[in-house]
Design an enzyme around this catalytic site. Structure first.
Site, PDB file in Angstrom:
ATOM      1  N   ARG A  47       0.827  -1.204   0.000  1.00 50.18           N
ATOM      2  CA  ARG A  47       0.000   0.000   0.000  1.00 50.18           C
ATOM      3  C   ARG A  47       0.865   1.260   0.000  1.00 50.18           C
ATOM      4  O   ARG A  47       2.012   1.254   0.443  1.00 50.18           O
ATOM      5  CB  ARG A  47      -0.908   0.025   1.234  1.00 50.18           C
ATOM      6  CG  ARG A  47      -2.022  -1.005   1.227  1.00 50.18           C
ATOM      7  CD  ARG A  47      -2.864  -0.907   2.487  1.00 50.18           C
ATOM      8  NE  ARG A  47      -2.103  -1.270   3.674  1.00 50.18           N
ATOM      9  CZ  ARG A  47      -1.611  -0.403   4.543  1.00 50.18           C
ATOM     10  NH1 ARG A  47      -1.801   0.897   4.375  1.00 50.18           N
ATOM     11  NH2 ARG A  47      -0.934  -0.816   5.596  1.00 50.18           N
ATOM     12  N   LYS A 189      -8.489  -2.141   1.359  1.00 51.98           N
ATOM     13  CA  LYS A 189      -8.379  -1.167   2.446  1.00 51.98           C
ATOM     14  C   LYS A 189      -9.192   0.097   2.170  1.00 51.98           C
ATOM     15  O   LYS A 189      -9.564   0.810   3.110  1.00 51.98           O
ATOM     16  CB  LYS A 189      -6.911  -0.815   2.682  1.00 51.98           C
ATOM     17  CG  LYS A 189      -6.108  -1.960   3.297  1.00 51.98           C
ATOM     18  CD  LYS A 189      -6.736  -2.482   4.583  1.00 51.98           C
ATOM     19  CE  LYS A 189      -5.861  -3.542   5.243  1.00 51.98           C
ATOM     20  NZ  LYS A 189      -6.508  -4.156   6.430  1.00 51.98           N
ATOM     21  N   HIS A 209      -9.794  -3.358  13.045  1.00 51.10           N
ATOM     22  CA  HIS A 209      -8.763  -4.029  12.248  1.00 51.10           C
ATOM     23  C   HIS A 209      -8.324  -5.257  13.037  1.00 51.10           C
ATOM     24  O   HIS A 209      -7.344  -5.229  13.780  1.00 51.10           O
ATOM     25  CB  HIS A 209      -7.597  -3.073  12.015  1.00 51.10           C
ATOM     26  CG  HIS A 209      -6.588  -3.594  11.040  1.00 51.10           C
ATOM     27  ND1 HIS A 209      -5.267  -3.237  11.071  1.00 51.10           N
ATOM     28  CD2 HIS A 209      -6.709  -4.454   9.994  1.00 51.10           C
ATOM     29  CE1 HIS A 209      -4.613  -3.833  10.089  1.00 51.10           C
ATOM     30  NE2 HIS A 209      -5.468  -4.594   9.429  1.00 51.10           N
ATOM     31  N   SER A 227      -0.717  -5.564   9.670  1.00 53.46           N
ATOM     32  CA  SER A 227      -0.301  -6.633   8.764  1.00 53.46           C
ATOM     33  C   SER A 227       1.041  -7.201   9.193  1.00 53.46           C
ATOM     34  O   SER A 227       1.973  -6.457   9.504  1.00 53.46           O
ATOM     35  CB  SER A 227      -0.202  -6.100   7.336  1.00 53.46           C
ATOM     36  OG  SER A 227      -1.459  -5.665   6.884  1.00 53.46           O
ATOM     37  N   LYS A 231      -2.495 -11.864  12.665  1.00 52.97           N
ATOM     38  CA  LYS A 231      -3.956 -11.929  12.736  1.00 52.97           C
ATOM     39  C   LYS A 231      -4.510 -13.102  11.938  1.00 52.97           C
ATOM     40  O   LYS A 231      -5.306 -13.891  12.441  1.00 52.97           O
ATOM     41  CB  LYS A 231      -4.590 -10.634  12.200  1.00 52.97           C
ATOM     42  CG  LYS A 231      -4.317  -9.391  12.990  1.00 52.97           C
ATOM     43  CD  LYS A 231      -5.180  -8.247  12.543  1.00 52.97           C
ATOM     44  CE  LYS A 231      -5.226  -8.022  11.054  1.00 52.97           C
ATOM     45  NZ  LYS A 231      -3.924  -7.802  10.447  1.00 52.97           N
ATOM     46  N   THR A 232      -4.084 -13.205  10.687  1.00 55.82           N
ATOM     47  CA  THR A 232      -4.606 -14.261   9.817  1.00 55.82           C
ATOM     48  C   THR A 232      -4.163 -15.633  10.304  1.00 55.82           C
ATOM     49  O   THR A 232      -4.962 -16.574  10.384  1.00 55.82           O
ATOM     50  CB  THR A 232      -4.136 -14.036   8.370  1.00 55.82           C
ATOM     51  OG1 THR A 232      -4.631 -12.780   7.916  1.00 55.82           O
ATOM     52  CG2 THR A 232      -4.642 -15.131   7.457  1.00 55.82           C
ATOM     53  N   ASP A 246      -9.426 -10.224   9.099  1.00 54.82           N
ATOM     54  CA  ASP A 246      -8.812  -8.892   9.071  1.00 54.82           C
ATOM     55  C   ASP A 246      -9.718  -7.726   9.468  1.00 54.82           C
ATOM     56  O   ASP A 246      -9.252  -6.785  10.089  1.00 54.82           O
ATOM     57  CB  ASP A 246      -8.259  -8.621   7.669  1.00 54.82           C
ATOM     58  CG  ASP A 246      -7.295  -7.453   7.629  1.00 54.82           C
ATOM     59  OD1 ASP A 246      -6.396  -7.389   8.493  1.00 54.82           O
ATOM     60  OD2 ASP A 246      -7.441  -6.603   6.741  1.00 54.82           O
ATOM     61  N   ARG A 311       1.555 -12.459  -1.114  1.00 54.44           N
ATOM     62  CA  ARG A 311       0.234 -12.693  -0.514  1.00 54.44           C
ATOM     63  C   ARG A 311      -0.609 -13.620  -1.367  1.00 54.44           C
ATOM     64  O   ARG A 311      -0.351 -13.815  -2.556  1.00 54.44           O
ATOM     65  CB  ARG A 311      -0.511 -11.368  -0.327  1.00 54.44           C
ATOM     66  CG  ARG A 311       0.043 -10.518   0.812  1.00 54.44           C
ATOM     67  CD  ARG A 311      -0.816  -9.301   1.050  1.00 54.44           C
ATOM     68  NE  ARG A 311      -0.345  -8.517   2.175  1.00 54.44           N
ATOM     69  CZ  ARG A 311      -0.780  -8.656   3.428  1.00 54.44           C
ATOM     70  NH1 ARG A 311      -1.701  -9.557   3.703  1.00 54.44           N
ATOM     71  NH2 ARG A 311      -0.304  -7.902   4.392  1.00 54.44           N
TER      72      ARG A 311
END
Length: 512
Positions: A47, A189, A209, A227, A231-232, A246, A311
């Site tokens: 990003r 996002k 988030h 990120s 989390k994932t 997410d 990713r």
């Protein structure tokens, strides 16, 4: 397409298999050995948060927290750029469109039409948002419009952008424009940013988030973090149902996923450590910026020659125990994931309500290499509410909502260091996912409820002194992991100073 502003041939709601085949022919994507589609996103592999703009209008001018992530742009510049973008797409022989939903809870669902220059971006959107069924498609009425064209570039002098790439949101026109970047995460996002304004401001729903999962007894857990903090990975647990990886909302009824898919980092991915994500890379999954072994269609998950931010996106149902619909009750446990590059935070601590508010509003972590443009190694950062780049409102708005919910539902809040131990980045080593998962599972199962806790002498955190499943119990006390205890104390105090300096921006109690 029933939209007069586009005159080109539009492909709508194509099946995954057909889209994948056309992508290979037209976009030079390749199929991996598992049948997933591998693509390259071009110059941008992460990003560009400082190139996100919000159109100033009477809806948001007094409510938005204008900052380097919420840059103002005037309505005329937005409309001019929109016209240019549409004219650009109308000169293409074909474009790609999908009608999709955001938010699994029908009470807050947002209908979105996504229009893309290339098919794999459109396929990403179909993976990440919620596909309408046949009946819903017949009566679909898009409330929001997303137009994305990676090869269209703005003229900063004329168009009012910072550089050639841009993401622009208009709440008045309910439109998102994305140009100059092929990184698909910008689409995801941008939707999150819109919901982070609409849900808290208009519906008093806390947007978060975080990832979420549910245990066999219906207990919901949330995992906050930027990120790369886990989390994932941590939410994809074979013993628990996945609600989402997410982005979620927390309403008066409980938790709900914003998305219909997952967007997982795959650098150094292995079937042993992350089997759920590994096995989700199959037909229909989209793999970004990974490298295959020479003369092979097997992915080399250790190769970061393009980016560390490799990713994959895939539908939520690719996780075998995903929950449908993606709804949960009020959480019983919340985990704040901090990738501590200093290597001084305990791997798990139980927070008081006051400490929970402190760590939430500060959102400490180290940004992982590749997630954003220019990040090449872990970089210490504070990101309010674990998601500052996506928050249109002031962080206090979200923190106040969280505080009310913590009080009302008596939630246990844990701080988990998924970063380094035995020294800072470059000297120590990163805590293994197996050890982190053991600590999280112990907290979720209640096994840490009976543990003896000791207050950390510098951070004043409550640290359990035993935890089943760890490779070494010494891991629980980071000072014991450092060979130089004085260096540990000095580094820990330095981090406390950084916390308190950052916290001066807010109105919650200090750490020390």
């Amino acid at each position: 397409m029933n939209n007069p502003m586009f005159t080109t041939l539009v492909h709508e709601q194509l099946p995954i298999e057909k889209l994948a085949g056309q992508t290979i022919a037209r976009q030079e994507g390749t199929l991996t050995d598992t049948g997933a589609l591998l693509i390259k996103t071009g110059n941008f592999t992460g990003r560009s948060p400082e190139d996100k703009f919000l159109v100033e209008d009477n809806i948001n001018i007094k409510s938005v927290d204008w900052n380097k992530f919420n840059n103002p742009i005037d309505e005329n510049s937005f409309l001019q750029l929109k016209d240019k973008l549409i004219a650009y797409l109308n000169n293409k022989p074909e474009i790609w469109a999908r009608n999709l939903f955001a938010c699994a809870d029908n009470r807050y669902q947002l209908s979105v039409r996504v229009i893309n220059e290339n098919p794999w971006s459109n396929h990403f959107a179909s993976n990440m948002l919620i596909e309408p069924d046949a009946d819903e498609l017949k009566s679909f009425n898009a409330e929001w419009l997303i137009i994305q064209a990676p090869n269209f570039e703005a003229n900063p002098i004329i168009d009012g952008t910072r550089q050639k790439n841009f993401t622009i949101l208009s709440f008045k026109h309910k439109t998102i424009l994305i140009g100059g970047s092929g990184y698909t995460g910008e689409i995801k996002k941008a939707v999150f940013t819109a919901l982070n304004f609409l849900l808290p401001y208009e519906h008093n729903v806390l947007s978060m988030h975080c990832s979420a999962n549910e245990g066999a007894n219906g207990d919901t857990a949330l995992f906050f973090g930027l990120s790369g903090t886990g989390k994932t990975t941590l939410s994809a647990d074979s013993q628990r149902k996945l609600i989402g990886d997410d982005e979620h909302g927390w309403s008066n009824q409980g938790v709900f996923n914003f998305e219909g898919g997952c967007y997982a980092k795959i650098i150094n991915l292995s079937a042993e450590c992350e089997p759920e994500i590994f096995n989700a890379i199959k037909p229909g999954a989209l793999v970004e910026n990974a490298i295959q072994f020479e003369n092979s269609n097997h992915i080399d998950f250790s190769d970061k020659s393009i980016t560390e931010n490799t990713r994959t996106s895939y539908p939520l149902e690719y996780i075998p125990n995903a929950k449908a619909p993606a709804l949960g009750g009020h959480p019983q446990n919340i985990f704040f994931l901090a990738c501590d590059a200093y290597g001084v935070l305990p791997p798990i601590s139980l927070l008081t309500e006051e400490q929970a508010m402190f760590y939430f509003i500060n959102g400490y972590t180290a940004k992982i290499a590749g997630t954003e443009v220019g990040i090449t190694e872990p970089k210490v950062t504070f990101s309010a509410c674990f998601g500052a780049p996506f928050l249109p409102l002031h962080p206090e708005f979200y923190a106040t909502l969280l505080g009310k919910k913590l009080k009302e539902h008596k939630v246990k809040v844990w701080l988990v260091n998924t970063g380094w131990t035995a020294g800072p980045y470059g000297q120590g080593y990163r805590i293994s996912i197996n050890n982190t998962r053991a600590m999280v599972n112990a907290a979720l199962s209640g096994k840490l409820d009976t543990a003896h806790y000791q207050e950390h002498s510098i951070f004043h955190l409550s640290v359990p002194q035993s935890c089943p499943g760890l490779s070494s119990q010494a891991l629980l006390n980071p000072c014991d992991m450092w060979s130089d205890k004085n260096a540990y104390d000095e580094t820990a105090r330095k981090l406390v100073e950084l916390f308190d300096k950052n916290h001066q921006l807010y109105n919650h109690p200090q750490l020390s």
